[in-house]
Structures are given as C-alpha cells and as structure tokens.
Design a protein around this motif. Structure first.
Motif, PDB file in Angstrom:
ATOM      1  N   TYR A   1       0.860  -1.185   0.000  1.00 17.72           N
ATOM      2  CA  TYR A   1       0.000   0.000   0.000  1.00 17.72           C
ATOM      3  C   TYR A   1       0.893   1.230   0.000  1.00 17.72           C
ATOM      4  O   TYR A   1       1.770   1.352   0.869  1.00 17.72           O
ATOM      5  N   ALA A   2       0.681   2.105  -0.939  1.00 16.92           N
ATOM      6  CA  ALA A   2       1.406   3.381  -1.006  1.00 16.92           C
ATOM      7  C   ALA A   2       2.912   3.195  -0.845  1.00 16.92           C
ATOM      8  O   ALA A   2       3.570   3.921  -0.110  1.00 16.92           O
ATOM      9  N   GLY A   3       3.456   2.205  -1.529  1.00 16.01           N
ATOM     10  CA  GLY A   3       4.907   2.041  -1.551  1.00 16.01           C
ATOM     11  C   GLY A   3       5.488   1.260  -0.397  1.00 16.01           C
ATOM     12  O   GLY A   3       6.705   1.076  -0.318  1.00 16.01           O
ATOM     13  N   LYS A   4       4.658   0.830   0.537  1.00 14.55           N
ATOM     14  CA  LYS A   4       5.141   0.082   1.697  1.00 14.55           C
ATOM     15  C   LYS A   4       4.465  -1.295   1.752  1.00 14.55           C
ATOM     16  O   LYS A   4       3.343  -1.460   1.285  1.00 14.55           O
ATOM     17  N   VAL A   5       5.148  -2.237   2.407  1.00 14.73           N
ATOM     18  CA  VAL A   5       4.539  -3.543   2.624  1.00 14.73           C
ATOM     19  C   VAL A   5       3.679  -3.473   3.883  1.00 14.73           C
ATOM     20  O   VAL A   5       4.138  -3.037   4.924  1.00 14.73           O
TER      21      VAL A   5
ATOM     22  N   PRO B   1     -13.229   3.196   1.877  1.00 17.68           N
ATOM     23  CA  PRO B   1     -13.442   4.642   1.799  1.00 17.68           C
ATOM     24  C   PRO B   1     -12.118   5.390   1.734  1.00 17.68           C
ATOM     25  O   PRO B   1     -11.094   4.912   2.202  1.00 17.68           O
ATOM     26  N   GLY B   2     -12.163   6.569   1.143  1.00 18.30           N
ATOM     27  CA  GLY B   2     -10.957   7.378   1.018  1.00 18.30           C
ATOM     28  C   GLY B   2     -10.153   6.976  -0.188  1.00 18.30           C
ATOM     29  O   GLY B   2     -10.550   6.106  -0.951  1.00 18.30           O
ATOM     30  N   LYS B   3      -9.025   7.637  -0.379  1.00 20.96           N
ATOM     31  CA  LYS B   3      -8.192   7.268  -1.519  1.00 20.96           C
ATOM     32  C   LYS B   3      -6.718   7.274  -1.148  1.00 20.96           C
ATOM     33  O   LYS B   3      -6.343   7.755  -0.080  1.00 20.96           O
ATOM     34  N   LEU B   4      -5.920   6.735  -2.071  1.00 20.11           N
ATOM     35  CA  LEU B   4      -4.491   6.640  -1.830  1.00 20.11           C
ATOM     36  C   LEU B   4      -3.893   8.009  -1.537  1.00 20.11           C
ATOM     37  O   LEU B   4      -4.306   8.995  -2.133  1.00 20.11           O
ATOM     38  N   PRO B   5      -2.903   8.060  -0.630  1.00 17.35           N
ATOM     39  CA  PRO B   5      -2.284   9.360  -0.367  1.00 17.35           C
ATOM     40  C   PRO B   5      -1.470   9.828  -1.568  1.00 17.35           C
ATOM     41  O   PRO B   5      -1.090   9.040  -2.421  1.00 17.35           O
ATOM     42  N   ASP B   6      -1.230  11.122  -1.592  1.00 14.31           N
ATOM     43  CA  ASP B   6      -0.410  11.725  -2.638  1.00 14.31           C
ATOM     44  C   ASP B   6       1.012  11.153  -2.552  1.00 14.31           C
ATOM     45  O   ASP B   6       1.670  11.275  -1.525  1.00 14.31           O
ATOM     46  N   PRO B   7       1.485  10.513  -3.635  1.00 18.17           N
ATOM     47  CA  PRO B   7       2.782   9.844  -3.555  1.00 18.17           C
ATOM     48  C   PRO B   7       3.965  10.794  -3.418  1.00 18.17           C
ATOM     49  O   PRO B   7       5.079  10.356  -3.157  1.00 18.17           O
TER      50      PRO B   7
ATOM     51  N   ASP C   1       2.523  10.868   7.684  1.00 22.49           N
ATOM     52  CA  ASP C   1       3.361  10.318   8.753  1.00 22.49           C
ATOM     53  C   ASP C   1       2.731   9.037   9.263  1.00 22.49           C
ATOM     54  O   ASP C   1       1.539   8.815   9.117  1.00 22.49           O
ATOM     55  N   GLY C   2       3.571   8.224   9.884  1.00 23.86           N
ATOM     56  CA  GLY C   2       3.053   7.010  10.515  1.00 23.86           C
ATOM     57  C   GLY C   2       2.687   5.977   9.483  1.00 23.86           C
ATOM     58  O   GLY C   2       3.258   5.905   8.411  1.00 23.86           O
ATOM     59  N   CYS C   3       1.687   5.170   9.842  1.00 23.43           N
ATOM     60  CA  CYS C   3       1.239   4.127   8.922  1.00 23.43           C
ATOM     61  C   CYS C   3       0.589   4.786   7.714  1.00 23.43           C
ATOM     62  O   CYS C   3      -0.239   5.683   7.848  1.00 23.43           O
ATOM     63  N   ARG C   4       0.984   4.345   6.542  1.00 21.37           N
ATOM     64  CA  ARG C   4       0.457   4.957   5.323  1.00 21.37           C
ATOM     65  C   ARG C   4      -1.064   4.776   5.192  1.00 21.37           C
ATOM     66  O   ARG C   4      -1.738   5.545   4.554  1.00 21.37           O
TER      67      ARG C   4
ATOM     68  N   VAL D   1      -5.364   4.912  15.592  1.00 19.82           N
ATOM     69  CA  VAL D   1      -5.241   5.704  16.818  1.00 19.82           C
ATOM     70  C   VAL D   1      -4.120   6.716  16.589  1.00 19.82           C
ATOM     71  O   VAL D   1      -3.487   6.718  15.547  1.00 19.82           O
ATOM     72  N   ASP D   2      -3.857   7.561  17.575  1.00 24.45           N
ATOM     73  CA  ASP D   2      -2.854   8.612  17.398  1.00 24.45           C
ATOM     74  C   ASP D   2      -1.492   8.047  17.035  1.00 24.45           C
ATOM     75  O   ASP D   2      -0.770   8.621  16.216  1.00 24.45           O
ATOM     76  N   ALA D   3      -1.154   6.918  17.629  1.00 26.49           N
ATOM     77  CA  ALA D   3       0.161   6.337  17.373  1.00 26.49           C
ATOM     78  C   ALA D   3       0.330   5.932  15.906  1.00 26.49           C
ATOM     79  O   ALA D   3       1.448   5.813  15.415  1.00 26.49           O
ATOM     80  N   CYS D   4      -0.787   5.708  15.215  1.00 22.66           N
ATOM     81  CA  CYS D   4      -0.714   5.326  13.807  1.00 22.66           C
ATOM     82  C   CYS D   4      -0.310   6.499  12.935  1.00 22.66           C
ATOM     83  O   CYS D   4       0.067   6.333  11.794  1.00 22.66           O
ATOM     84  N   LYS D   5      -0.478   7.721  13.469  1.00 26.58           N
ATOM     85  CA  LYS D   5      -0.345   8.891  12.601  1.00 26.58           C
ATOM     86  C   LYS D   5       0.941   9.655  12.841  1.00 26.58           C
ATOM     87  O   LYS D   5       1.117  10.752  12.326  1.00 26.58           O
TER      88      LYS D   5
END
Lengths: 361, 439, 409
Positions: A245-249, A285-291, A296-299, A308-312
């Motif tokens: 997802y978004a360049g990461k495994v 829902p939502g879409k892929l982030p801008d490459p 920050d955090g988990c893509r 949760v906050d730690a994910c971001k």
C-alpha cells in the motif's frame, strides 16, 4: 531418527540464497511536484518454483517495484536504491548490457496488455523463433521452429503448427496472452514476472491463463512474481503474498495466512471487497495518499477504521512476525496494544473451512 | 401480471458486409440475432457473455444509439403504460418506431453508462458542464439552476460540489464512474443501461461503485440493464440474468436460480470461470476450447456446439467426452483446410524421437487412441488422405462418421422453472411432458 | 417567477421546461457579433463606397458629418482591405481563443503548466508576442519607411561603412568610415528607407499573413473535415477526393499565372495560398473527428438527445483543436517563406514593406551593407523557428489525455 540426514540437507539448502532477494528497494521519480517515492523500502524474496504475488490497488507501487528489479525503469527520471540479488548475482551493480541479457533470458516479463507487447508486422512464429535465437545462438532454424511450435502447443494454442505463420491480429486477446507467455518461456527463464496478466482479459479466459501459468510453473520449475490488484486471482495461484500500500509492505505471509487470518486492516478490507466473500460492500473509503507527500506514521492510517494517534506519527510500524512467515506492519501488533481489536473474527475463516485434505502435505 | 418497463422482442442488429465496386452487400455480421427479454420496474437484468457475443451491441440498439435491424423494443415508462397494439400490429410504445420528438422524450427516460472511464468524458470540458449539458439539451436555460442541480447531484454520488469546475484528467477511474453515474441520473431516467461499468476498475473501487449503484437504484427506483462479462459482478447486483452467446440468449432466469442450477453448458463454463477467493478450493474450471466464431457465419444448429464441452454424441457413439471434442475439432479444422500438413510433417521429423505425422496430429488434437474402432480407423484414414494431399476426401471421410445432433437442429427453448429458460438440445426430451407432470 | 424552484434533479418539472428549447448565444458569440459587425460594415463600405484615392476614415467622417470630430481624435488614416480583414481576425482570436482561456482558468493553468516545461517554446512565444505587439501597435508610432535617396546605405547605430558607399553620411565620419546614428538605428537600404521601420511594418504584414491565412485555412479545413466525417458515404468520398486535388494543386505556379496575367498584391497572395492550403488540415480534422466520434463521451452526449450540430460544435471541433493548431503552426512558416521567396525573386507586392522585400532590396549591397539582408533575415529566421517550436510544444500541451494515461499505473 534415520531421517536426520535429509533434514540436514534441507537445512543446508535453506541456507542457500533464494532465487530472488529484494532488500530495501526504494524507487523514486523526479517530477515537477517534487520527488515521487513510488516504492519506499520494500523487501521480498522469491524461491525457485514458487509463486509470490504482490497485491495492491492502482498506485500502490507494485508495478514499479517489479519493473525496478530488471531496471525497466528509465533512469532518470527514476532512481532505484536497494539491494536486488538474483541467482547469486547482484542486479543493482550490473551494467545496462548485462541487465539486458538477464532480462529476456533468466528473467522474463509478461504484461497486462498483450496487444501492445507484440510486434504486429511479424508472424507470431517468427517472433518466438527470434526470441529463441537471441537466447541460444547455436540453434538451427528447424530446431528453433520445432521448439516454437512445441511451446505454442504447450500454452494451449490449438493447431499450433498451422497457426505458426499467423499474424498477431489473427488471434484473440486470450490467445495473444498465451503467445506472450510462450514467448516469455522459450528461453527457459528462472523467474517470470507477470504484471496483471489477466486484467485485460475476459473472466472466462482469466482462469485459463492462471491455470496455464500454474501448470507451466510445475513443468519449468521457475519462480513467478505476479502483480495484481485482484485477490481473487491470487487465491488461485499464489504460494506467498505481499500486500503493498502506497509504496510500503503492509502484510506478508503464505496464501493461507492471508486468506485465513488477514491481520492488517487494509488486507481485511481488500478481502472484503471480493464478490462472494465481502461483507463490506462499498469498497475502501478514502483514496491513496499523494505519492509526493506521504502521511506520517502508517500509510494506511488516514483510511483505517481502527487508527489511533500512534498510527499517525513517526514512520511505518516495523513488521511484526505473527507466526512463521506471516508478518504485519501495524501498531496493534506491537507491545502495549490489544491486537484483538484488529484481529480477524475467528469464526469467519477458521470455522467455515475446517482443516481438510489440504491442511498438510 | 404487471406490464414490464421494457420489453425487447426478437431484436436483431446485423452489420452489412459490403464488397466490390458497387458496394454490394455480400453478407452480414449478425451481432445481435433475435433476443427477447423483459425488465420490470425497479428490476436489474444482467446480460452476461464473452467479448464479441453482442451484448454491447444489444445495449446500444435498445437505446437506439444504433438503429436495430429488426425487432421491437417496447418502452412503457413515463406515462406510456397500458397502451395496446395498433391495428397494423405495430406497438405505439415501440422505441424503434419513435419519431424525433418521442425519441427526445425517450432520451430523458433511458440513460447509459459506459465501460471506459478515460474516454467517457470530453477532456476539454469541466465535468460539471458535461453533466449540465444534459439539462441544456432538454431546454433548461437557467444557468444558476443548472449549476445548483449538478452540484447537488455530484454530492449525492460521493463527490463534492466544488468538483464542478475540474477536468476529467484530475479524477481517478472510480471517481469518473461516479461522475458518469451523475450524468446518467441528471435527467431523472427510469432505466439506466450500464455497459460494463466496473470492468476497468480495481477490485476495491469496483465494490465501491457497485455499492453506489445499488444505493442510487433503491433511492430513485431505477431499473437497470447491466452488461458484464463477469459473473461475480452479475451476482452482486442483478435480480435476473440473461446469458448471451453469439448474438443469442442461451439461458435466462433469476440470478439465484441460474447460479445454483445452471442448465446450459455455456452458463456452466462461465460460472466455473469465477475465481474463488479461497486458496483451498483451487478448482479446475471448464475450459472453453477455441475462440468465439465469427458472427458473419455462425455455426449451424446450436451456435455453441463448436466449443461445447458437453456436445452430444450421435446414437451409437459412446466415447469419452474430451476425445469427442477433439475429434470434432479435427474434423472442423480439416474441413476449413486449417491443418498445414507440411508444417506437421516437418515438426514430426524434428521432434525427439521422430514420430509419424499421424501421431503428431493426434497428440495436437488430444485423440491419441479412440475406444470406438470405427471412429479410430476413420481418423487414420482421414490423416492418410490428408498426407496424400487430398484434403477434400479427408474432410468427407471424417464427416461421414463424426457428426453431432447439435449442429443439425436449433435447440428449442426449455422451461426449467418459472422464468428460467434455456436453449440446449440436452433438455429436448424433458419438454414439455416433465413440466406438465410437475403441475 | 416567484416560486422557489427545487434544485434537485429528481424534482424537476420537465413538462414545464421541455418546451422552451431556445438556443442560447454564448458570450463569445455575442461579443464577436458586437465587435465584428462594424468591422465587416467598414470593410464593405471601404470596398464599395470609398474611392481608390480616398482615405477611408476621412470619407467616412464626411459621410457621417463628423469630419471635424474624426480629425480631432486622429481618425484620418486609410486602412487597406487587408488591414480591415486583419482587425476582423484579431477579434476572432480575441473572443474565441483568448477569452475562452480566461473563462476556463483551470484548463489554462494546466495548459500553461504543460507548456512551460518546454523552454524553447516559451522563448518562442515571447518572441512571437513581441512580433505581434510590434505588428499591431508599431505602425501607429512608426511611420511607413519612405524613400530618401540622400540617406541611402546609412549603417546601423553602432556599425560603420566605407564613406564611398554613402552619398551623405548622417552620422560622424571617422577615418573615412561613416558611422550610424540613432536616427536610423538599424541603418537604411538603397532607397534610404529606415530598416527598423521597415522591419516593424514587416511585422504587421507577417502577422496579417499569419492571422488571415490561419482563419481561412482553419475555417475551410474544420468545416470540410467535420462535414466530411459526419456526412459519410458518397459525400465523404467526393469531399475527400476534392481535398486530394487541393493537396496536389501546384499553388505556386497557379499564383505565378495570376501574377503574370492580372498582377497580384499581397491580398491575392494570401487568398490564393490559403485557398489551396487547407487540404492537410481538412484531412487531419476528418480523421480526428472520426476517432473522436467513436469515443464514449460522444455516445453519452448523443444519448442525452443532443443534435449533431451541438455534438460537432461542442465536442468534436474543440477536440480536433490541438491537431489543427499544430497543423497551422506548420503552415504559417511555409506561407512566410513563400512570400519571402517571391519577394526575393522580385515578384512580390512592392507596395507592402515585407521582410522579403527588404531582403531583396539589400541583395546587391550585401558585400558592404550586410545589415539590410541580415536584420530582416534574422528576424524572419527566428520567427519561422518560433512557429515550429510553438507547434511542437502545443501538440504536447494541448493533449490533456496523454497525462491521465501516463499517470495511471
């Protein structure tokens, strides 16, 4: 304990390198909007005779990752970093001409659209013979032809010897993809990279192509690296799966790990999109982030229901091993979090299909 | 019985094939060759089939983007209901006979969504204007009102009103299909014809769009004609399904019934092609050999018999079905002069160890040895004739003993249960006694 | 109507609306009619009423009884019919090229973003902008170069020439060499005409050739191409064979023929070359129109109930624009070169100060007065180069589809 010797030898084999090892692969492109990191630190391996599938949505970087392996990415604007080892050689330190001889001989590609991958000015037979001759200069015309017809026959072209002299436009889409496979296999490659080989085809033909790849793999003992967005395809053919997802495994594991106990919320949602399996209709829902500007955090955090906050904050979580080869990049699996929040409901997967014949062999 | 919203009767669309100096018509590609079905109000009918089966042509003919060659399309929506036939047998609601004014009115009632999101929008027009153009065409001159309506609609399909001024290249494939839905909806139609609307999309986006279509359908009481090659998509969204092969409907019925109990071998094959998202059930699917024949010259009898895995053997013949298929294929290849004996001879000599021409041919067609001695010797003889360059004789030799009832007779319709109809000779004898007995 | 009308698509009362299908005029067309009509009237007036020796505006002032007012604001000059036609095409350009760019700022920004990647093209655009402004405004400030044999062969401002070639040096004479002055910044030619003024007036002519031929070629080409594509059948066949004839027509020989029999000015040159120059554009437009009409968005518009005119006008023509513009940027240099060549051979329109005329006037003095050839030659060379660069860049920039395809994985 008479079986200790084979076990040892098996271990000795284990210690040898896999067919393909990709470590810390990072592929960037220079664009007007800044540096676009399509693949951001991806590792995976492919063993001999094994099918590894890279799964992800459009824009997840899966195609770029596979094209980076054989240097199909134009540099510049592309830039490939990381270690890629194949058959004991480092592909990253090879010159362009060395790479070219690997490409098309030991590693071959098939692509989504067979239409565009063929030369429409020559007969298909001629094109396959040409591929054989490039690979093996000593071959005689008659031998090359015999091998080409044999290969066409093996990929399921009816009446192969007569259709040898037909032009690409005289074949249907599915047949063209079969011919592309024939062309990719005449050189007896060790690794076949198949990029969405069935997406452009009718469903009836899709299954046949997958079946064909499966059969040929047994016959040729090659590794297959399959790129697709469709987990339904993956279930039919994969040994191991890498979810990108978004360049990461996001998650990796055997096909059974992924389908029985999908552990990353993204994998779970991807699986839910499948007709006949999904409970959540409505996609993700939502879409892929801008490459050019990854979060920050988990893509996946911006689209994740459990974020949760730690994910971001920080960077993508480390991959945590769940069991054996099965690992996942999600904060819930790190210490101090309750992983049951994101763990798959056990009733759905383990309860439905009890351990039948396939359980061990 | 309520009147269906749309009734298609014996619809045909033939494309003339012209040749020579005077453009004389020498034949026709029978893309759609006599299909009939009904769509009730609020219902979703799926048409499924491989590429080239004529399903898209059927769609464009029904909405009169192309003029159908023959047949009726009776549209009973928007206050047209309850009409009865004219004295000369024509129907006042027959779309194929609509005049200019009626057709323009009809355009408001029936809209279409297309497959390719990248080509369904004018790249030089903001998408809002593209949607609003529909309103202009039908006479809404109030610019502000148009904009308000389109912005509201964009929000309903999951975009934002501020997307009005953006251009198609700024949207992803899934977003474009949402806009396509908005465009199809803006005239408030009662029927939407969707031609493979999700085929070009990623799996995750596909689920999204299907969900949206379903929601909108419920909210605005739409009927849908949904065209797809993908049985799994059909199952998600359709109430009933019609399976098309080479311009004809071979089976039609409720989706559940057809999926649970497919009758036609072609439907079986399509169903077996659905990928099962479960690594533990790697089933072998039914392989359809060969390609879809040309609609210019469709096979006689049942059009599917050239590829059918259950093609019927004549009385007195009883060999395994795979060899039977191979035998028919060999016969057809020889008859069409497609077997290049020179090539085969060369190959047979080149292979290790050297094999005879006969072995080579037999292995290519999967008929190594046949249990039936009459058939087996016919094959041997035919190959000998072929090797002696007597293709016509070879073809005749085989044709004498290798034939199937499927190519002789057109299969009649068989009703399996209420509304579940198929056309296959396998069920010829079930009909009509069994149905009568059931009652 | 006082009642609040619902702004939801499913609550529109179509029976109320459907009757009123009046075709709206776009703002662009309204403005064009507003500004174009007086120009056309003036053109007709100039052609039919004003005598050959009269100045158009002077006569107009007299006819309207406003001679004194006209004189007060300086409206006394005499535009040629070519000038009037030029103004008309300028209005076309303003309302149908520039205004739409302003109306669609998002698309304009996108085009510009794509366009500015191509640096040489940006420079080319600046150069052509300079020529355009010089050509349109220049003649109002710099008068037509006039013969002044006394001031023949004056060197440019920082240059010098051997005294023997100059009958009377306007600048200083040092060591037997005549130096240039600011009076003639780029020197003069054999007739004593100011090269700078001639170059500026040459810009006007260049722009006239560019705009008028563009308008004629585009109008005929687009009409012919789209009609041919949409009519199909025999009409298409006949129209395309006619295009073949146009394409293989020996335009230059035909023009020479006219020239020898009737004599011909610049207007005739433009007319003849434009009238036989549209073949390629028509072909381009036809093939593009055929492929665009197969696109799904055209089907979607058809199914909305839109008529053929609307589809062609709103969808087909705009989508052929990029190929038309590219085609035109390649045609214009051809015309400019042809004009220069004819002028050089001495069979151009001597009444009009074109760059070709200027070059031709300096060809005998090239050994001692090279500026007469060099200055207009350089300007002509860069102008032609700029058109070519521009065409190349526009082809890439005006194609929004290319990016969306490459953008997808």
């Amino acid at each position: 304990m008479t079986e200790s010797i084979p076990t040892d030898s098996a271990q000795a084999e284990d210690s040898t390198e896999p067919l393909l090892t990709v470590e810390g692969l990072r592929t960037k492109f220079a664009t007007d909007a800044g540096s676009l990191v399509a693949v951001d630190g991806v590792d995976f391996t492919v063993e001999k005779g094994e099918t590894v599938c890279i799964v992800g949505e459009s824009g997840s970087g899966k195609t770029v990752a596979t094209e980076s392996i054989t240097g199909l990415i134009d540099q510049p604007p592309g830039m490939i970093e990381g270690k890629i080892r194949f058959n004991g050689h480092s592909l990253t330190s090879m010159t362009e001409s060395e790479l070219r001889s690997v490409r098309g001989n030991e590693i071959t590609h098939i692509f989504q659209n067979p239409q565009e991958a063929m030369n429409h000015c020559y007969t298909v037979g001629w094109q396959i013979v040409e591929a054989i001759k490039i690979h093996d200069e000593d071959v005689t015309d008659a031998e090359a032809k015999a091998r080409a017809v044999d290969m066409l026959d093996r990929v399921g072209i009816d009446n192969a010897s007569s259709r040898f002299t037909d032009y690409p436009h005289e074949f249907s889409g599915g047949q063209k993809q079969r011919i592309m496979i024939a062309m990719a296999l005449v050189t007896d490659p060790d690794l076949l990279i198949a990029d969405e080989p069935t997406t452009a085809l009718d469903v009836t033909v899709q299954g046949q192509i997958l079946q064909l790849l499966n059969d040929l793999q047994d016959e040729f003992e090659m590794g297959i690296l399959l790129v697709t967005h469709d987990l339904g395809v993956v279930a039919q053919i994969a040994d191991r799966i890498v979810v990108m997802y978004a360049g990461k495994v996001m998650e990796r594991g055997s096909v059974f790990d992924i389908f029985d106990t999908p552990s990353h919320p993204y994998t779970q949602q991807l699986l839910d999109c499948l007709p006949g399996r999904g409970s959540a209709v409505g996609g993700i829902p939502g879409k892929l982030p801008d490459p050019t500007n990854h979060p920050d955090g988990c893509r996946f955090a911006p689209r994740c229901a459990h974020a949760v906050d730690a994910c971001k904050t920080g960077s993508q979580p480390e991959e945590i091993t769940i069991e054996g080869d099965h690992s996942v990049s999600c904060v819930y699996y790190t210490a101090g979090y309750d992983r049951s929040v994101v763990e798959p409901p056990s009733s759905e997967s383990t309860g439905k299909k009890t351990e039948v014949e396939y359980s061990d062999d | 019985m309520t009147e269906p919203l749309l009734s298609v009767r014996d619809l045909q669309k033939h494309y003339p094939i012209k040749k020579g100096w005077l453009n004389r018509q020498v034949g026709a590609a029978r893309a759609v060759d006599g299909i009939s079905f009904d769509i009730q109000e609020g219902e979703t009918l799926g048409i499924v089939g491989e590429s080239g089966c004529g399903k898209s042509t059927a769609a464009t003919s029904i909405v009169r983007l192309e003029e159908p060659t023959a047949g009726e399309v009776i549209f009973n929506g928007s206050g047209r209901g309850g009409a009865s036939r004219n004295a000369d047998g024509t129907h006042p609601n027959d779309v194929t006979r609509f005049d200019r004014r009626e057709l323009k009115r009809f355009r408001r009632d029936v809209q279409m969504i297309f497959q390719d999101p990248s080509s369904s929008f004018d790249p030089r027009m903001p998408i809002g204007d593209t949607v609003a153009e529909m309103l202009i065409v039908h006479g809404m001159n109030d610019k502000h009102r148009r904009r308000a309506i389109v912005e509201d609609l964009l929000e309903r399909v999951g975009l934002s009103g501020s997307d009005y001024d953006r251009y198609p290249h700024e949207f992803s494939g899934g977003q474009k299909q949402r806009i396509a839905l908005a465009r199809a909806l803006v005239l408030n139609p009662s029927l939407i014809v969707a031609d493979e609307p999700v085929s070009a999309l990623d799996v995750s986006v596909k689920a999204e769009i299907l969900g949206l279509i379903r929601d909108l359908q419920a909210e605005f009481d739409l009927s849908l004609l949904f065209i797809s090659h993908d049985m799994s998509v059909i199952r998600e969204i359709c109430d009933r399904v019609a399976v098309m092969y080479l311009g004809e409907i071979v089976e039609i019925g409720d989706t559940e019934t057809v999926f649970a109990d497919p009758q036609h071998p072609y439907t079986e094959a399509l169903l077996s092609a659905i990928p099962v998202p479960d690594p533990r059930s790697r089933t072998e699917q039914i392989e359809l050999t060969g390609t879809v024949p040309s609609p210019t010259n469709p096979p006689s009898g049942c059009r599917f018999h050239t590829r059918c895995h259950r093609v019927i053997q004549p009385d007195g013949t009883d060999i395994d079905q795979e060899s039977w298929r191979g035998l028919l294929n060999l016969r057809d290849s020889i008859a069409a002069d497609e077997v290049d004996i020179e090539q085969i001879r060369e190959l047979a000599q080149a292979s290790e160890p050297e094999v005879t021409v006969e072995t080579q041919i037999r292995s290519e067609f999967g008929i190594a040895s046949l249990a039936d001695s009459v058939l087996d010797s016919a094959v041997t003889e035919a190959i000998e004739q072929l090797a002696a360059d007597r293709q016509a004789v070879a073809a005749e030799t085989l044709a004498e003993v290798v034939w199937t009832p499927c190519e002789k007779r057109e299969p009649p319709e068989t009703t399996h249960s209420d509304g579940h109809v198929s056309r296959c000779l396998l069920y010829e004898h079930d009909q009509p006694e069994t149905v009568a007995a059931d009652d | 109507m006082a009642t609040e009308r619902p702004d939801r698509f499913d609550q529109i009362d179509w029976d109320e609306i459907a009757g009123s299908t009046g075709r709206e005029l776009s703002v662009n067309l309204k403005l064009m009619l507003l500004t174009g009509t007086p120009v056309v009237l003036l053109g007709l007036y100039d052609h039919f009423v004003v005598g050959a020796r009269e100045a158009t505006f002077e006569r107009l002032g007299e006819d309207l009884g406003l001679a004194s007012q006209f004189e007060a604001i300086g409206l006394t000059f005499d535009p040629s019919s070519l000038d009037i036609l030029f103004v008309f095409t300028l209005f076309l350009f303003l309302w149908f090229v520039l205004l739409p760019l302003y109306q669609n700022p998002r698309m304009t920004r996108y085009y510009w973003k794509e366009f500015k990647r191509n640096r040489p093209a940006v420079v080319s655009l600046l150069w052509l902008g300079l020529i355009f402004i010089g050509g349109v405004i220049g003649p109002f400030f710099i008068s037509m170069p006039e013969q002044n044999l006394i001031a023949a062969y004056q060197p440019p401002v920082f240059g010098s020439v051997d005294q023997v070639h100059v009958s009377q040096c306007m600048g200083s004479i040092e060591n037997g060499r005549c130096h240039g002055t600011w009076e003639y910044p780029l020197g003069t030619n054999r007739g004593g005409e100011d090269v700078f003024a001639a170059v500026v007036h040459g810009m006007t002519v260049t722009m006239q050739i560019a705009f008028i031929t563009t308008t004629i070629v585009a109008a005929i080409g687009i009409t012919f191409g789209t009609v041919s594509a949409y009519a199909g059948g025999w009409a298409d066949e006949i129209m395309m064979r006619f295009t073949d004839i146009i394409l293989s027509f020996p335009t230059l020989l035909f023009f020479l023929l006219i020239l020898y029999i009737y004599g011909a000015g610049l207007g005739m040159f433009i007319l003849v070359f434009a009238a036989f120059g549209w073949g390629g554009t028509a072909r381009y437009v036809r093939s593009k129109a055929l492929s665009v009409s197969e696109e799904e968005f055209v089907k979607a518009t058809r199914i909305s109930g839109a008529g053929t005119y609307r589809i062609v006008r709103r969808h087909i023509v705009p989508n052929t624009a990029s190929s038309v513009i590219t085609q035109l940027t390649l045609i214009i240099p051809g015309f400019l070169l042809a004009e220069a060549q004819l002028a050089y051979l001495g069979i151009g329109d001597t009444a009009v100060p074109t760059w070709g005329q200027l070059i031709s006037s300096g060809r005998n003095a090239i050994d001692f007065a090279p500026w007469i050839v060099l200055v207009p030659g350089t300007v002509l060379f860069f102008t032609i180069l700029a058109f070519n660069f521009l065409g190349d860049a526009l082809l890439d920039a005006l194609n929004p589809k290319a990016e969306s395809e490459a953008g997808g994985e």
